[in-house]
Design a protein around this motif. Structure first.
Motif, short mmCIF file in Angstrom:
data_model
loop_
_atom_site.label_atom_id
_atom_site.label_comp_id
_atom_site.label_asym_id
_atom_site.label_seq_id
_atom_site.Cartn_x
_atom_site.Cartn_y
_atom_site.Cartn_z
N THR A 138 36.88 39.62 40.21
CA THR A 138 37.75 40.74 40.58
C THR A 138 37.57 41.95 39.67
N ASN A 146 39.57 33.16 42.02
CA ASN A 146 38.75 34.32 42.35
C ASN A 146 38.40 35.16 41.12
N GLN A 147 38.68 34.63 39.93
CA GLN A 147 38.42 35.36 38.70
C GLN A 147 37.45 34.62 37.80
N SER A 180 35.35 34.30 48.24
CA SER A 180 35.77 34.97 47.01
C SER A 180 36.38 34.00 46.00
#
Length: 253
Positions: A138, A146-147, A180
């Motif tokens: 992100t 998603n990080q 993602s």
């Protein structure tokens, strides 16, 4: 299994610094990036000393990838460059952050692991577009699915699955194509019984799609098979098989 006792190919007096990126091509030629000297060192034909040393005006090269055609791509502190044996370099993409991990997939798309931006970028080498697409992360450091937090080494398999050594999160993340959210396949937060990692810096897959990981701050190399994960190098305290902060790993033929 591997012999636990290593043979030293080159040391700091030859390399000039701590090597970050390493690559071995189909001819078993070894390439290493030296960030402190700005050089690319190349060993061929089982030589002890480098057969070629490239300069090419690189600024702290950290990652390297060599295609099947022998094209050399390097990620440094501010760009991705193609380096020639004539000591010239061609700008492929300017970057606002360093590329600490580099990979080229089977469609000739290049991936850059921008650890300080907490993202993975991608660009097809067949066009002149000056923008890279974000494919994972992100842009903010974190441990959500998603990080990422300082992603390091990357590997893309033939299914375009992206594996990331998520350095500060102490885990290996798998991002499926166009997804993602990553899946933790090793280390911290993995839903499966797995091995504990401490700042992994690189991950590769062998021909059977088993994972091999440089577990940097644990000073060891981790491998997997049908049974699970295990330590394969740097597992005991004897001097002959110790490592200190291993960063890169590559298989020869």
């Amino acid at each position: 299994t591997w012999n636990p006792n290593a043979t030293t190919l080159a040391n700091r007096s030859i390399i000039g610094s701590r090597p970050y990126g390493m690559y071995i091509d189909k001819n078993n030629t070894i390439y290493a990036a030296s960030p402190e000297t700005g050089q690319i060192l190349i060993w061929s034909n089982d030589r002890i000393n480098p057969t070629t040393v490239l300069h090419a005006n690189l600024y702290a090269p950290l990652s390297i990838f060599v295609t099947m055609n022998g094209d050399i791509y390097v990620g440094d502190n501010s760009s991705i460059r193609q380096v020639s044996y004539s000591n010239n370099s061609k700008l492929i993409m300017p970057m606002t952050s360093r590329c600490i991990g580099l990979f080229i997939d089977i469609t000739n798309s290049i991936y850059c692991s921008a650890d300080l931006q907490h993202k993975i970028f991608k660009k097809w080498l067949g066009d002149n577009v000056s923008v890279m697409t974000s494919v994972a992360g992100t842009g903010s450091a974190g441990s959500a699915a998603n990080q990422m937090n300082n992603p390091n080494g990357i590997f893309v398999d033939t299914n375009f699955d992206l594996y990331v050594a998520d350095w500060t999160n102490n885990r290996i993340q798998l991002f499926r194509l166009r997804q993602s959210n990553g899946i933790t396949v090793a280390g911290n937060t993995s839903p499966n019984s797995t091995i504990t990692l401490n700042r992994p810096s690189n991950v590769i897959l062998d021909a059977n799609k088993y994972l091999f990981i440089t577990d940097t701050d644990n000073n060891r190399i981790i491998g997997s098979d049908e049974i699970g994960f295990r330590c394969i190098v740097g597992c005991t305290g004897s001097n002959s098989n110790q490592l200190k902060y291993p960063r890169s790993i590559a298989f020869d033929t």
